[in-house]
Design an enzyme around this catalytic site. Structure first.
Site, PDB file in Angstrom:
ATOM      1  N   ARG A 181     -53.916 -61.666 -38.631  1.00 49.11           N
ATOM      2  CA  ARG A 181     -53.496 -62.909 -37.984  1.00 49.11           C
ATOM      3  C   ARG A 181     -54.722 -63.712 -37.565  1.00 49.11           C
ATOM      4  O   ARG A 181     -55.655 -63.179 -36.971  1.00 49.11           O
ATOM      5  CB  ARG A 181     -52.606 -62.621 -36.763  1.00 49.11           C
ATOM      6  CG  ARG A 181     -51.295 -61.949 -37.160  1.00 49.11           C
ATOM      7  CD  ARG A 181     -50.349 -61.764 -36.017  1.00 49.11           C
ATOM      8  NE  ARG A 181     -49.162 -61.029 -36.454  1.00 49.11           N
ATOM      9  CZ  ARG A 181     -48.172 -60.640 -35.666  1.00 49.11           C
ATOM     10  NH1 ARG A 181     -48.214 -60.923 -34.371  1.00 49.11           N
ATOM     11  NH2 ARG A 181     -47.144 -59.976 -36.153  1.00 49.11           N
ATOM     12  N   ARG A 232     -55.542 -59.032 -28.390  1.00 50.26           N
ATOM     13  CA  ARG A 232     -55.246 -60.087 -29.370  1.00 50.26           C
ATOM     14  C   ARG A 232     -56.389 -60.124 -30.379  1.00 50.26           C
ATOM     15  O   ARG A 232     -57.468 -60.636 -30.095  1.00 50.26           O
ATOM     16  CB  ARG A 232     -55.116 -61.439 -28.654  1.00 50.26           C
ATOM     17  CG  ARG A 232     -54.501 -62.547 -29.515  1.00 50.26           C
ATOM     18  CD  ARG A 232     -54.524 -63.864 -28.785  1.00 50.26           C
ATOM     19  NE  ARG A 232     -53.708 -63.874 -27.597  1.00 50.26           N
ATOM     20  CZ  ARG A 232     -52.413 -64.193 -27.563  1.00 50.26           C
ATOM     21  NH1 ARG A 232     -51.800 -64.532 -28.680  1.00 50.26           N
ATOM     22  NH2 ARG A 232     -51.742 -64.185 -26.436  1.00 50.26           N
ATOM     23  N   GLU A 245     -46.294 -57.921 -23.804  1.00 50.02           N
ATOM     24  CA  GLU A 245     -45.499 -57.521 -24.966  1.00 50.02           C
ATOM     25  C   GLU A 245     -46.187 -56.413 -25.763  1.00 50.02           C
ATOM     26  O   GLU A 245     -47.358 -56.499 -26.110  1.00 50.02           O
ATOM     27  CB  GLU A 245     -45.275 -58.730 -25.880  1.00 50.02           C
ATOM     28  CG  GLU A 245     -44.471 -58.378 -27.137  1.00 50.02           C
ATOM     29  CD  GLU A 245     -44.500 -59.470 -28.187  1.00 50.02           C
ATOM     30  OE1 GLU A 245     -44.288 -59.146 -29.357  1.00 50.02           O
ATOM     31  OE2 GLU A 245     -44.773 -60.641 -27.823  1.00 50.02           O
ATOM     32  N   SER A 272     -41.285 -56.071 -30.343  1.00 50.10           N
ATOM     33  CA  SER A 272     -40.152 -56.992 -30.322  1.00 50.10           C
ATOM     34  C   SER A 272     -39.228 -56.678 -31.487  1.00 50.10           C
ATOM     35  O   SER A 272     -39.629 -56.043 -32.466  1.00 50.10           O
ATOM     36  CB  SER A 272     -40.631 -58.447 -30.398  1.00 50.10           C
ATOM     37  OG  SER A 272     -41.243 -58.690 -31.645  1.00 50.10           O
ATOM     38  N   ARG A 319     -52.002 -52.257 -30.456  1.00 44.71           N
ATOM     39  CA  ARG A 319     -51.993 -52.694 -29.055  1.00 44.71           C
ATOM     40  C   ARG A 319     -51.448 -51.625 -28.111  1.00 44.71           C
ATOM     41  O   ARG A 319     -51.780 -51.622 -26.920  1.00 44.71           O
ATOM     42  CB  ARG A 319     -51.181 -53.978 -28.904  1.00 44.71           C
ATOM     43  CG  ARG A 319     -51.269 -54.572 -27.502  1.00 44.71           C
ATOM     44  CD  ARG A 319     -50.374 -55.766 -27.292  1.00 44.71           C
ATOM     45  NE  ARG A 319     -50.920 -56.984 -27.886  1.00 44.71           N
ATOM     46  CZ  ARG A 319     -50.460 -58.199 -27.608  1.00 44.71           C
ATOM     47  NH1 ARG A 319     -49.442 -58.345 -26.777  1.00 44.71           N
ATOM     48  NH2 ARG A 319     -51.008 -59.261 -28.169  1.00 44.71           N
TER      49      ARG A 319
END
Length: 419
Positions: A258, A273, A345, A348, A385
């Site tokens: 990403r 991140r 988070e 999800s 993460r």
């Protein structure tokens, strides 16, 4: 893409969905107009082609002057058919363009609003209390020899890193534990490609508002995936599935990429991140009427994993404006991060209803033998993460970290990670 039948029957529901997302409801009217234009163009072209066919038969039977007159009319008609087909092609292209601009219709329970308008559904576990100064995951990981950010940046730039020693072991243990959990629950384990063609990336909805997040290899016209949801969504592209025995469930283990465009200054410390990470993603194809049940199944699998790792967490119902274009509803599981004193988070799960499958032409046979668009869902079972939450929640006063009991078999029996 949204269902045009639903659009025609209840355009106000689509407008309400757009408003809840904070997006332009006038796109609905533009889509209705484009749909009407296309249907009119198709009907007009069909009528002219039918007339052309009838005239062809008449020409075959005619002779003399009558034949000459018919041939003259046939030539004129052929020109009109060509114009009508050009209009049909243009109308279909415009319909496709506008239809792809409209996000999926949210489920009625999805909260309206933006990123901060989520609804907390429940809390599970109690955040740990420490009688010493809490360290963050970067300090812990560096002392454990688990993380090397400096050399990651030297080799690849900002937001890259090396997992070393027990750090690499932790990631493999997490992913192997997730893979074992998924296969035990009936998911077929896959290691999918991480480079995909444009139509697959676009079909999953990642080349819309989030296109700036995606790495593109221009010379090859291929995209690096940010989640194995993308190749798994394309796995059955153009196929008709037999779902008579239930949903098709897959789990994809992949490296993900990403660009994190627009996140400069956010979470720059450590591995919260980053540009590259590993992930175990669940993906489901099912009949649309089974989608809600499958969504709950994916959430339960995520919660089971969090529970086994002894992480305090909460489940939130993500607000419409914070959904991706493809999702109709999304639940996030946010773990407690002691160094930040907040929930962040970790995982999800999204119900994409028929939105992705319609773009990718994935269908299934219904009980009457007809073909219907399938529904797709996705959910994350473990990522890099998670190491952050594990290190911070299970840290001890001397800088060592306790390994949760359920993870120990995947860590060679290790009970403690020591500096």
């Amino acid at each position: 893409m949204i269902d045009l039948k639903t659009l025609r029957e209840d355009p106000e529901a689509v407008r309400a969905s757009q408003r809840a997302r904070g997006e332009d409801p006038s796109l609905v009217d533009a889509l209705l107009a484009a749909d009407e234009r296309r249907r009119s163009a198709v009907a007009g072209a069909d009528d002219l082609r039918a007339e052309q066919k009838r005239m062809g038969k008449e020409v075959g039977k005619a002779t003399g002057e009558e034949r000459e007159q018919l041939l003259s009319r046939a030539k004129e008609l052929a020109s009109r058919v060509k114009e009508a087909e050009a209009e049909q092609t243009a109308a279909e292209a415009e319909l496709d363009r506008v239809q792809r601009a409209v996000a999926n219709i949210i489920e009625p329970e999805t909260p309206p609003g933006g990123e901060q308008d989520y609804v907390v559904l429940k809390h599970v576990g109690t955040p740990p209390e420490f009688d010493f100064e809490v360290s963050d995951h970067l300090d812990l990981g560096t002392a454990l020899g688990a993380l090397d950010m400096e050399r990651g940046a030297k080799v690849s730039g900002a937001r890259f890193y090396f997992l070393t020693g027990v750090g690499a072991q932790l990631e493999l243990a997490l992913l192997n534990m997730a893979a074992a959990s998924a296969t035990a629950a009936g998911f077929t384990l896959t290691v999918p490609p991480v480079l995909v063609r444009p139509e697959i990336m676009e079909g999953t909805g990642f080349l819309g508002a989030h296109s700036s997040e995606v790495y593109h290899l221009q010379e090859d016209d291929l995209y690096l995936v940010g989640t194995s949801e993308v190749p798994l969504a394309g796995y059955h592209q153009g196929e008709i599935l037999d779902l008579s025995e239930g949903a098709r469930r897959y789990a994809g283990w992949s490296t993900c990429f990403r660009r994190e465009a627009g996140s400069y200054g956010k979470d720059t410390r450590g591995i919260i991140r980053v540009h590259q990470f590993n992930k175990l993603e669940m993906f489901v194809y099912c009949a649309p009427e089974q989608a809600r049940e499958e969504h709950e199944r994916l959430l339960a699998a995520e919660e089971d994993m969090l529970g086994k790792l002894e992480l305090p967490y909460r489940v939130i119902d993500t607000a419409a404006g914070d959904l991706g274009d493809s999702a109709a509803r999304k639940f996030d599981c946010e773990a407690w991060f002691p160094s930040q004193q907040e929930y962040r988070e970790l995982t999800s799960t999204s119900n994409c209803t028929t939105f992705q499958a319609r773009r990718l032409n994935v269908r299934h046979r219904d009980e009457e033998g007809g073909n219907r668009i399938a529904a797709t869902l996705n959910g994350t079972l473990a990522t890099t993460r998670w190491i952050v939450a594990l290190l911070e929640n299970h840290q001890l006063a001397d800088g060592s970290v306790r390994v949760p009991e359920a993870l120990r078999p995947f860590m060679g029996g290790k009970e403690l990670l020591t500096p």
